[in-house]
Motif scaffolding. Structure first.
Motif, PDB file in Angstrom:
ATOM      1  N   LYS A   5       0.894  -1.202   0.026  1.00 30.05           N
ATOM      2  CA  LYS A   5       0.036   0.134  -0.144  1.00 30.05           C
ATOM      3  C   LYS A   5       0.841   1.281   0.106  1.00 30.05           C
ATOM      4  CE  LYS A   5      -2.680  -1.215   3.503  1.00 30.05           C
ATOM      5  NZ  LYS A   5      -3.832  -0.921   4.627  1.00 30.05           N
TER       6      LYS A   5
ATOM      7  N   ASN B  29       1.182   3.988  -3.148  1.00 29.48           N
ATOM      8  CA  ASN B  29       0.613   5.128  -2.993  1.00 29.48           C
ATOM      9  C   ASN B  29       1.628   6.220  -2.994  1.00 29.48           C
ATOM     10  OD1 ASN B  29      -1.849   4.570  -1.497  1.00 29.48           O
ATOM     11  ND2 ASN B  29      -0.782   4.636   0.569  1.00 29.48           N
TER      12      ASN B  29
ATOM     13  N   ASN C 112      -9.721   0.852  -2.557  1.00 29.53           N
ATOM     14  CA  ASN C 112      -8.409   0.334  -2.422  1.00 29.53           C
ATOM     15  C   ASN C 112      -7.417   1.691  -2.258  1.00 29.53           C
ATOM     16  OD1 ASN C 112      -9.033  -2.431  -3.182  1.00 29.53           O
ATOM     17  ND2 ASN C 112      -9.579  -1.608  -5.233  1.00 29.53           N
ATOM     18  N   SER C 113      -6.212   1.255  -1.812  1.00 26.87           N
ATOM     19  CA  SER C 113      -5.199   2.185  -1.814  1.00 26.87           C
ATOM     20  C   SER C 113      -4.416   2.414  -3.046  1.00 26.87           C
ATOM     21  CB  SER C 113      -4.019   1.718  -0.734  1.00 26.87           C
ATOM     22  OG  SER C 113      -4.264   1.561   0.596  1.00 26.87           O
TER      23      SER C 113
ATOM     24  N   ASN D 109      -5.806  -4.686   0.554  1.00 27.89           N
ATOM     25  CA  ASN D 109      -5.119  -3.463   0.381  1.00 27.89           C
ATOM     26  C   ASN D 109      -6.099  -2.342   0.423  1.00 27.89           C
ATOM     27  OD1 ASN D 109      -6.495  -4.521  -2.013  1.00 27.89           O
ATOM     28  ND2 ASN D 109      -5.290  -2.729  -3.328  1.00 27.89           N
TER      29      ASN D 109
ATOM     30  N   VAL E  46      -7.759   1.041   1.606  1.00 31.49           N
ATOM     31  CA  VAL E  46      -7.176   2.153   2.410  1.00 31.49           C
ATOM     32  C   VAL E  46      -7.880   2.290   3.635  1.00 31.49           C
ATOM     33  CG1 VAL E  46      -8.441   4.064   1.356  1.00 31.49           C
ATOM     34  CG2 VAL E  46      -6.614   4.529   2.155  1.00 31.49           C
TER      35      VAL E  46
END
Length: 735
Positions: free
Chosen positions: A492, A496, A590-591, A624, A626
């Motif tokens: 992640k 990111n 998701n991230s 995954n 966030v």
């Protein structure tokens, strides 16, 4: 009564990874050590409920255990260990006690344990326990009927009106309570023929040494070798009065016909066990129905360790209720049947009463007895949860989009998760292999999750109604139980960083489009970002390669007209007569590219239109996805270079709120108080992602405008919902 710290129920949840016979409850915000333990000492069994602090920031857990009352010394030794483990001075610990043993053993408990023992009324504790569990624990109540060959065990939704109801508590004897409110009840009947009767007579008539052994023995018994049936008297059915040939006319009616010298050898212990179980259960069922009829009550709950999830016992009680009520009343059973009193005594000590929210953790679930049809996990206490207020019809809402009642679909999903298990273990070791004992813990995760899948192949409803959501939740619970709270933490962070580096160029490109094309571009990016999903097996290989470009993801997404309401959405967003939405809540997924390059730019567009935005993210990690904590950090980073986001944060036009969830799916019946409080002036709901908008909530209806957006990444789900693999969905519905 001694002063004691009170329970902080904020964030309470049920721990599906518990090892006890009931689901433990987690209290994530319990900062004080809770100095109370609750026991319910009946004539046959003593039940214990106690609280333990969690080793992380998520609070605590309610634990459950049982002992035979005749072994009271074992109970006391166990309580001594529990008390010692708290690290709290004994002078500050209170033992809440209910049941007959609370009186009988009061002085002994107080003297040997050195703690204060407070007695709670037995019936009030039972009712308190039932009222909480029925309303707060998913899949707590079920029916059992073997005439439903394929699915004899079915779960009940919480009733719209709980009262009045009949509580038939089957311990050593039987008490029947008429409950008309949270505080008012009346013991209207009972019988001395209960669990103690069965246990006692089988102790005389068989060599079984425990109640479980007696129930196990009855499984292989045939009562017609002992009981006199209607067919034995009439040679068949007696249809005129509605009796089948197999109906018991006289329990143990064939015994007296055998010569005295043969009675000890002719009748098998298994047949005797079955017959006596029928005798006691039928008697209780009939008495329960007669009382329900006399008082005009339509709901009957059965509880007590006599039942123990045993199929023959439950089917007999159900048959009696169904027969005498002519099918108008159902026998209702509870997962935590034997712990109502102890659980209620624990809760009654928290005054004034506070609302608790629970989730059930099955990762280390056990059956109450070897023959139990259902298993119980631990109860994890979460922040107080409530139903998402913008659902159109809260009472009819069900989160799951796919019905897994069909055996083929059950096997498909169980086999799919089983087949993916080794790959997941490799991912765990890749990203968490540096942590302590990672290899052994990963092996432990693989073992316990595989065991659960094996159990669910045989008993699909053992942990509640089987769904994609429940299977994915169970996998997450097993990971957490083995200490893997966030296996995708590393990936992640990496994704990111990659996405953040592209954010400014993505915003510049989007801002250059005319507004109508800009909406299409932004929502196309949301769909492309949703492809970056480690929870989807179909795209994991692409993600592992590390070179899955955003443009490639965008080209992979299809746009079938039947699932694409882009024009309707665009027309509404540009409708000058209606103006912009006042406030939107966006359930994010998701991230990485999903949140940074998909959702945040779309939220930014809404902000520019004058709409306040709440980004609703998981409170705890799941694959995954966030989390709200991670999303706060991402927003802070973006705000440093994006004045629109910076201003929105400062003016609180943009907020991040935790949903209270730790799941890849979204159950809108259990949302955090923080989120529900934000919804007073929301007029636009957006749900994004396969788990949240497709696996769950595909059919959900809202009282305000809504957008469901995501990509189909599983072939079975796509086929079932009338789509194809990698179809993008932009379903916009106006209230």
């Amino acid at each position: 009564m001694s002063h004691q710290p009170v329970l902080n129920p904020k964030g309470a949840s049920i721990n599906d990874n518990g090892a006890a016979e009931t689901r433990d409850i987690l209290f994530p915000h319990q900062l004080d050590d809770l100095s109370q333990i609750a026991i319910d000492i009946g004539g046959s069994l003593a039940k214990v409920v106690w609280f333990t602090r969690a080793s992380d920031e998520y609070g605590g857990r309610m634990n459950f255990e049982k002992f035979e009352t005749q072994n009271i010394h074992e109970l006391i030794e166990f309580l001594e260990k529990v008390i010692e483990s708290t690290g709290i001075p004994k002078s500050k610990i209170t033992l809440k006690a209910t049941g007959g043993g609370a009186v009988k053993y009061h002085d002994r408990l107080q003297q040997q344990l050195g703690v204060t023992v407070d007695r709670e009324d037995e019936m009030e504790s039972l009712i308190t326990g039932l009222n909480y569990l029925v309303r707060q624990v998913p899949n707590e109540v079920f029916t059992y009927d073997e005439r439903r060959d394929a699915i004899p065990l079915l779960y009940e939704e919480p009733p719209k009106e709980l009262f009045p109801y009949l509580l038939v508590n089957i311990g050593s004897g039987v008490s029947i309570l008429k409950v008309t409110s949270f505080e008012t009840y009346e013991r209207i009947s009972g019988t001395s023929l209960g669990g103690g009767t069965l246990w006692g007579l089988l102790s005389l008539l068989t060599n079984a040494k425990s109640f479980d052994e007696m129930l196990e023995m009855s499984k292989d018994g045939d009562n017609k070798n002992v009981d006199m049936l209607v067919g034995d008297i009439y040679g068949g059915d007696y249809p005129k009065i509605g009796l089948k040939a197999t109906t018991i006319a006289s329990s143990f009616g064939k015994v007296f016909k055998a010569p005295p010298e043969e009675r000890k050898t002719k009748f098998k212990e298994q047949d005797i066990s079955r017959s006596l179980l029928y005798l006691v259960s039928n008697n209780i069922g009939q008495i329960a129905y007669l009382n329900a009829q006399a008082h005009g009550i339509q709901r009957i709950y059965f509880s007590g360790f006599f039942i123990r999830g045993h199929p023959v016992t439950m089917n007999t009680l159900n048959y009696a209720i169904h027969f005498w009520s002519k099918g108008k009343i159902k026998a209702l059973f509870l997962r935590h049947e034997g712990y109502l009193g102890a659980f209620g005594a624990f809760l009654r000590s928290d005054k004034p009463k506070r609302k608790l929210s629970f989730t059930e953790n099955f990762s280390l679930a056990q059956k109450i007895g070897g023959l139990s049809m259902s298993a119980v996990g631990k109860l994890d206490v979460l922040p107080t949860h409530s139903v998402f207020p913008l659902l159109k019809n809260k009472s009819e809402y069900t989160p799951d989009s796919i019905d897994l009642s069909d055996a083929k679909l059950q096997y498909y999903w169980i086999d799919l998760l089983d087949a993916n298990l080794k790959d997941l273990v490799q991912l765990v070791l890749k990203w968490q292999g540096h942590t302590e004992n990672a290899s052994s813990r990963a092996a432990g995760f693989e073992s316990i999750f595989k065991d659960h899948l094996q159990r669910l192949r045989k008993e699909p409803n053992a942990y509640g109604t089987l769904s994609i959501r429940s299977l994915l939740n169970l996998r997450e619970q097993c990971l957490r139980e083995m200490g893997f709270n966030d296996i995708f933490d590393g990936v992640k962070k990496a994704e990111n960083q990659i996405a953040l580096a592209q954010y400014s160029s993505f915003i510049a490109t989007a801002d250059a489009f005319p507004e109508r094309e800009r909406i299409a571009h932004l929502t196309d990016n949301v769909l492309a970002g949703n492809m970056y999903d480690w929870g989807a097996q179909s795209v994991q290989d692409l993600l592992r390669s590390g070179d899955f470009a955003f443009q490639a993801a965008k080209q992979k997404v299809l746009h079938p007209a039947k699932l694409d309401d882009l024009k309707k959405l665009t027309d509404r967003l540009l409708d000058a007569s209606k103006g912009p939405y006042k406030k939107a809540v966006i359930f994010v997924d998701n991230s990485g590219a999903d949140i940074v390059l998909g959702i945040i730019p779309f939220a930014r567009y809404l902000l520019l239109k004058g709409t306040s935005v709440v980004l609703a993210a998981n409170t705890r990690p799941s694959i995954n996805d966030v989390t709200s904590f991670e999303l706060d950090s991402l927003i802070a980073i973006i705000a440093e270079t994006d004045p629109v986001i910076e201003k929105a944060v400062k003016t609180q036009k943009l907020k991040v709120v935790g949903t209270g969830s730790a799941s890849p799916c979204l159950d809108l019946r259990y949302m955090s108080e923080d989120l529900t409080l934000e919804c007073d002036d929301v007029d636009f709901v957006v749900i994004e992602g396969m788990g949240r908008a497709i696996h769950t909530n595909f059919y959900a209806k809202f009282s305000v405008d809504s957008l469901k957006i995501g990509v189909f990444k599983n072939p079975q789900v796509a086929e079932d919902l009338g789509a194809s693999m990698y179809d993008g969905m932009r379903v916009f519905e106006q209230a």
